[in-house]
Design a protein around this motif. Structure first.
Motif, PDB file in Angstrom:
ATOM      1  N   GLU A   1       0.836  -1.208   0.000  1.00 33.76           N
ATOM      2  CA  GLU A   1       0.000   0.000   0.000  1.00 33.76           C
ATOM      3  C   GLU A   1       0.870   1.258   0.000  1.00 33.76           C
ATOM      4  OE1 GLU A   1      -2.547  -0.214   3.349  1.00 33.76           O
ATOM      5  OE2 GLU A   1      -3.876  -1.750   2.478  1.00 33.76           O
ATOM      6  N   ALA A   2       1.978   1.217   0.766  1.00 35.67           N
ATOM      7  CA  ALA A   2       2.873   2.381   0.785  1.00 35.67           C
ATOM      8  C   ALA A   2       3.467   2.620  -0.588  1.00 35.67           C
ATOM      9  CB  ALA A   2       3.980   2.154   1.833  1.00 35.67           C
ATOM     10  N   LYS A   3       3.852   1.513  -1.247  1.00 39.16           N
ATOM     11  CA  LYS A   3       4.400   1.671  -2.596  1.00 39.16           C
ATOM     12  C   LYS A   3       3.358   2.268  -3.545  1.00 39.16           C
ATOM     13  CE  LYS A   3       7.877  -2.022  -2.269  1.00 39.16           C
ATOM     14  NZ  LYS A   3       8.324  -3.350  -2.784  1.00 39.16           N
ATOM     15  N   ASP A   4       2.106   1.723  -3.451  1.00 44.80           N
ATOM     16  CA  ASP A   4       1.033   2.256  -4.316  1.00 44.80           C
ATOM     17  C   ASP A   4       0.801   3.744  -4.056  1.00 44.80           C
ATOM     18  OD1 ASP A   4       0.729  -0.198  -5.420  1.00 44.80           O
ATOM     19  OD2 ASP A   4      -0.974  -0.779  -4.125  1.00 44.80           O
ATOM     20  N   GLU A   5       0.767   4.137  -2.788  1.00 45.53           N
ATOM     21  CA  GLU A   5       0.552   5.541  -2.429  1.00 45.53           C
ATOM     22  C   GLU A   5       1.682   6.413  -2.963  1.00 45.53           C
ATOM     23  OE1 GLU A   5      -1.528   8.702  -0.958  1.00 45.53           O
ATOM     24  OE2 GLU A   5      -2.139   6.565  -0.995  1.00 45.53           O
ATOM     25  N   LEU A   6       2.921   5.870  -2.871  1.00 46.48           N
ATOM     26  CA  LEU A   6       4.067   6.615  -3.382  1.00 46.48           C
ATOM     27  C   LEU A   6       3.973   6.802  -4.889  1.00 46.48           C
ATOM     28  CD1 LEU A   6       6.813   7.890  -2.835  1.00 46.48           C
ATOM     29  CD2 LEU A   6       7.855   5.627  -3.068  1.00 46.48           C
ATOM     30  N   ILE A   7       3.536   5.721  -5.545  1.00 44.38           N
ATOM     31  CA  ILE A   7       3.394   5.813  -7.007  1.00 44.38           C
ATOM     32  C   ILE A   7       2.330   6.842  -7.380  1.00 44.38           C
ATOM     33  CG2 ILE A   7       2.665   4.528  -9.040  1.00 44.38           C
ATOM     34  CD1 ILE A   7       3.967   2.023  -7.729  1.00 44.38           C
ATOM     35  N   ARG A   8       1.191   6.801  -6.656  1.00 37.73           N
ATOM     36  CA  ARG A   8       0.117   7.762  -6.971  1.00 37.73           C
ATOM     37  C   ARG A   8       0.576   9.195  -6.700  1.00 37.73           C
ATOM     38  NH1 ARG A   8      -3.175   3.784  -4.557  1.00 37.73           N
ATOM     39  NH2 ARG A   8      -3.144   4.921  -2.573  1.00 37.73           N
ATOM     40  N   ALA A   9       1.270   9.405  -5.567  1.00 39.83           N
ATOM     41  CA  ALA A   9       1.739  10.753  -5.246  1.00 39.83           C
ATOM     42  C   ALA A   9       2.726  11.253  -6.289  1.00 39.83           C
ATOM     43  CB  ALA A   9       2.388  10.748  -3.855  1.00 39.83           C
ATOM     44  N   ARG A  10       3.611  10.303  -6.737  1.00 38.22           N
ATOM     45  CA  ARG A  10       4.587  10.713  -7.742  1.00 38.22           C
ATOM     46  C   ARG A  10       3.887  11.077  -9.049  1.00 38.22           C
ATOM     47  NH1 ARG A  10       9.231   6.465  -8.421  1.00 38.22           N
ATOM     48  NH2 ARG A  10       9.650   7.271  -6.328  1.00 38.22           N
ATOM     49  N   ALA A  11       2.863  10.249  -9.429  1.00 37.74           N
ATOM     50  CA  ALA A  11       2.138  10.549 -10.676  1.00 37.74           C
ATOM     51  C   ALA A  11       1.406  11.904 -10.574  1.00 37.74           C
ATOM     52  CB  ALA A  11       1.144   9.421 -10.966  1.00 37.74           C
ATOM     53  N   GLN A  12       0.781  12.144  -9.415  1.00 39.55           N
ATOM     54  CA  GLN A  12       0.065  13.431  -9.225  1.00 39.55           C
ATOM     55  C   GLN A  12       1.038  14.595  -9.268  1.00 39.55           C
ATOM     56  OE1 GLN A  12      -2.154  13.562  -5.612  1.00 39.55           O
ATOM     57  NE2 GLN A  12      -3.063  15.584  -6.049  1.00 39.55           N
ATOM     58  N   PHE A  13       2.210  14.410  -8.616  1.00 39.56           N
ATOM     59  CA  PHE A  13       3.212  15.480  -8.618  1.00 39.56           C
ATOM     60  C   PHE A  13       3.693  15.785 -10.032  1.00 39.56           C
ATOM     61  CE2 PHE A  13       7.713  16.698  -8.443  1.00 39.56           C
ATOM     62  CZ  PHE A  13       7.591  17.914  -7.780  1.00 39.56           C
ATOM     63  N   GLU A  14       3.928  14.691 -10.798  1.00 43.57           N
ATOM     64  CA  GLU A  14       4.382  14.907 -12.172  1.00 43.57           C
ATOM     65  C   GLU A  14       3.315  15.622 -12.999  1.00 43.57           C
ATOM     66  OE1 GLU A  14       5.420  11.098 -13.621  1.00 43.57           O
ATOM     67  OE2 GLU A  14       7.339  10.970 -12.523  1.00 43.57           O
ATOM     68  N   GLU A  15       2.046  15.245 -12.776  1.00 42.55           N
ATOM     69  CA  GLU A  15       0.966  15.894 -13.528  1.00 42.55           C
ATOM     70  C   GLU A  15       0.856  17.387 -13.178  1.00 42.55           C
ATOM     71  OE1 GLU A  15      -3.838  15.352 -14.381  1.00 42.55           O
ATOM     72  OE2 GLU A  15      -2.766  13.977 -13.030  1.00 42.55           O
ATOM     73  N   GLU A  16       0.918  17.670 -11.861  1.00 45.37           N
ATOM     74  CA  GLU A  16       0.846  19.078 -11.450  1.00 45.37           C
ATOM     75  C   GLU A  16       2.048  19.852 -11.952  1.00 45.37           C
ATOM     76  OE1 GLU A  16       0.510  19.053  -7.244  1.00 45.37           O
ATOM     77  OE2 GLU A  16      -1.612  18.421  -7.230  1.00 45.37           O
ATOM     78  N   SER A  17       3.209  19.223 -11.916  1.00 41.38           N
ATOM     79  CA  SER A  17       4.402  19.905 -12.416  1.00 41.38           C
ATOM     80  C   SER A  17       4.279  20.198 -13.897  1.00 41.38           C
ATOM     81  CB  SER A  17       5.643  19.025 -12.149  1.00 41.38           C
ATOM     82  OG  SER A  17       5.838  18.814 -10.777  1.00 41.38           O
ATOM     83  N   LYS A  18       3.726  19.239 -14.625  1.00 40.19           N
ATOM     84  CA  LYS A  18       3.531  19.457 -16.051  1.00 40.19           C
ATOM     85  C   LYS A  18       2.578  20.623 -16.318  1.00 40.19           C
ATOM     86  CE  LYS A  18       2.156  16.980 -20.229  1.00 40.19           C
ATOM     87  NZ  LYS A  18       1.646  15.688 -20.766  1.00 40.19           N
ATOM     88  N   SER A  19       1.465  20.663 -15.527  1.00 38.54           N
ATOM     89  CA  SER A  19       0.499  21.770 -15.688  1.00 38.54           C
ATOM     90  C   SER A  19       1.146  23.107 -15.352  1.00 38.54           C
ATOM     91  CB  SER A  19      -0.715  21.521 -14.790  1.00 38.54           C
ATOM     92  OG  SER A  19      -1.610  22.605 -14.865  1.00 38.54           O
ATOM     93  N   ARG A  20       1.934  23.154 -14.265  1.00 38.20           N
ATOM     94  CA  ARG A  20       2.604  24.389 -13.894  1.00 38.20           C
ATOM     95  C   ARG A  20       3.587  24.823 -14.977  1.00 38.20           C
ATOM     96  NH1 ARG A  20       2.592  25.551  -8.337  1.00 38.20           N
ATOM     97  NH2 ARG A  20       0.449  25.171  -7.615  1.00 38.20           N
TER      98      ARG A  20
END
Length: 494
Positions: free
Chosen positions: A35-54
């Motif tokens: 679950e920690a790995k999954d959460e890390l993956i989701r957070a990383r994907a969200q961060f990358e998406e937000e970074s791309k939008s910014r």
């Protein structure tokens, strides 16, 4: 032995439980790790998406800033170009200003030379020319003033006069009134001429007793089957008329009977006066009148003015004033009360010195009427200055009631004198050829000399004549002033 077996069984069971618990813990650790790995993956994907939008927004912002910079550069270049143009324009204007100054000096010199030439040719100084110019300008201004006066009067006529006529016509249409039939003498019909002798009595004792009891003059002349009662007091004249008619009907005419009948009739007339006053107040809807005011109103039933019954005139004025006040959204009750009481002074004007308007104002003040009513009564013939609009409406209603057709009659001598004075006033103005009073004195036509009065002067002349008539004449209603200017050119073919 049994206890040792029980203990060993318990140990085995405990070991089994521990082993099972260890397995569960390891499974839960694995699940938590996943679950920690999954959460890390989701957070990383969200961060990358937000970074791309910014990054995209920053790129857009950089593009807009670059465009603004380009626009500012272009504007700076444009302003520099305009500034350079303005500098060149200033130089050009300075050069043109220098040329204008030089040309102005030349023009002033030429004007001075032209002025000297004009003075030499015309033989006029500058002051003479100014006076001539001012005189011509004064004539033009006078003409323009006359045109403006006429235009202003026409505009006022289209607005104020139209509105006033509408209000007055509504009031007149809603008020029905009688025509004048009263007179200052009373005529008593006789059954035959022999009754004249009985009225006179032996050595005139009956007629003397009658005149003493009533205060009236009994005129017995050659008029067939009629006796005339004459006197200034209308109430006494009415008492005398009724008493004489009863004496004639009764047939017993002697001093004692005369005194008895006159006294009885006097009481009846007093009761009639009270009833007439109450009727007038009730008809007009004017409450809370003083008893003496009601009695004085009743006395007006026997008072006439130019043949017009004063009580009926007062009722008519009350209605007219209240109707006009209603149209103007003013105090209807105040206007009606003042209209009913405005001629109260005529009930006692033969007993008290002064104008009936001032006498009436003193009477209503004595009987506790409001200040607005007192002012309206005192000002209805301009003896006092009107303090309210209702007082002005009372003046208008009084004039309407007196000036309407059939309201009053005028003696022939007074009528002719007024017409002559009207023509004299118009003839007294410069440039008038002839003036004629027509329409029973309601209009005066003035013929002017065309070489002395122009069209604009005719407008001013009409205004001056009307103003003079208002100041010097007393008349019912209004008088129309018409100026007629006519130019005729006549020649003969031979």
């Amino acid at each position: 032995m049994a206890d040792s077996r029980h203990i060993s069984g318990a140990k085995r069971q405990a070991e089994a439980l521990l082993a099972e618990a260890d397995k569960d813990a390891q499974a839960k650790r694995r699940e938590a790790s996943l679950e920690a790995k999954d959460e890390l993956i989701r957070a990383r994907a969200q961060f990358e998406e937000e970074s791309k939008s910014r990054r995209q927004e920053l790129l857009k912002l950089e593009k807009r800033l670059a465009q603004r910079g380009d626009n500012l550069d272009r504007k700076v270049e444009l302003l520099e170009h305009k500034e350079q143009g303005l500098v060149e324009r200033d130089k050009q204007l300075a050069a043109e200003e220098t040329q204008v100054e030089e040309h102005g000096r030349e023009l002033r010199a030429a004007l001075e030379e032209e002025k000297r030439n004009l003075q030499r040719i015309s033989g006029m100084t500058v002051q003479d020319a100014k006076r001539l110019l001012l005189s011509r300008m004064e004539e033009e201004v006078t003409h323009e003033a006359a045109v403006m006066v006429k235009r202003t009067e026409d505009e006022a006529a289209r607005t104020a006069e139209k509105r006033a006529k509408h209000i007055i016509s509504l009031a007149i249409q809603r008020c029905a009134a009688e025509h004048t039939v009263e007179s200052t003498v009373s005529v008593v019909a006789l059954p035959n001429d022999e009754m004249k002798g009985r009225i006179i009595g032996r050595e005139g004792r009956n007629i003397r007793a009658f005149e003493t009891a009533t205060g009236m003059n009994v005129i017995i002349d050659d008029t067939p089957e009629a006796v005339i009662l004459s006197g200034f007091d209308p109430v006494r004249r009415e008492i005398a008329r009724i008493a004489l008619e009863r004496l004639i009907a009764d047939g017993r005419i002697h001093p004692a009977r005369i005194e008895e009948v006159v006294e009885k009739v006097r009481g009846e007339v007093a009761a009639t006066i009270q009833e007439e006053g109450e009727r007038a107040a009730l008809e007009c809807g004017v409450p809370n009148l003083h008893d003496e005011e009601i009695r004085l109103l009743g006395r007006l039933r026997y008072r006439t003015s130019y043949g017009q019954n004063v009580l009926q005139h007062s009722i008519e004025v009350a209605y007219l004033a209240s109707m006009m006040a209603a149209e103007l959204r003013l105090d209807e009750r105040l206007a009606k009360r003042a209209g009913l009481l405005h001629d109260l002074g005529k009930a006692v004007d033969h007993e008290v010195e002064g104008s009936h308007a001032q006498i009436g104002a003193d009477l209503v003040r004595r009987y506790g009427e409001p200040d607005a009513v007192i002012n309206a009564v005192g000002a209805h013939h301009a003896d006092d200055e009107p303090a309210t609009i209702e007082a002005v409406l009372l003046q208008a209603a009084d004039a309407i009631s007196a000036a309407r057709p059939g309201a009053r009659r005028e003696t022939l001598a007074t009528y002719i004198k007024r017409l002559e004075r009207l023509e004299q006033i118009a003839d007294s103005f410069k440039g008038v050829a002839k003036a004629f009073a027509i329409q029973a004195g309601r209009e005066v036509r003035v013929m002017v000399k065309p070489d002395q009065v122009d069209d604009a002067g005719a407008v001013m002349l009409a205004r001056d004549v009307a103003k003079r008539v208002e100041e010097e004449l007393e008349y019912p209603g209004q008088i129309k002033v018409m100026i007629i200017r006519e130019t005729r050119a006549i020649d003969y073919a031979k």
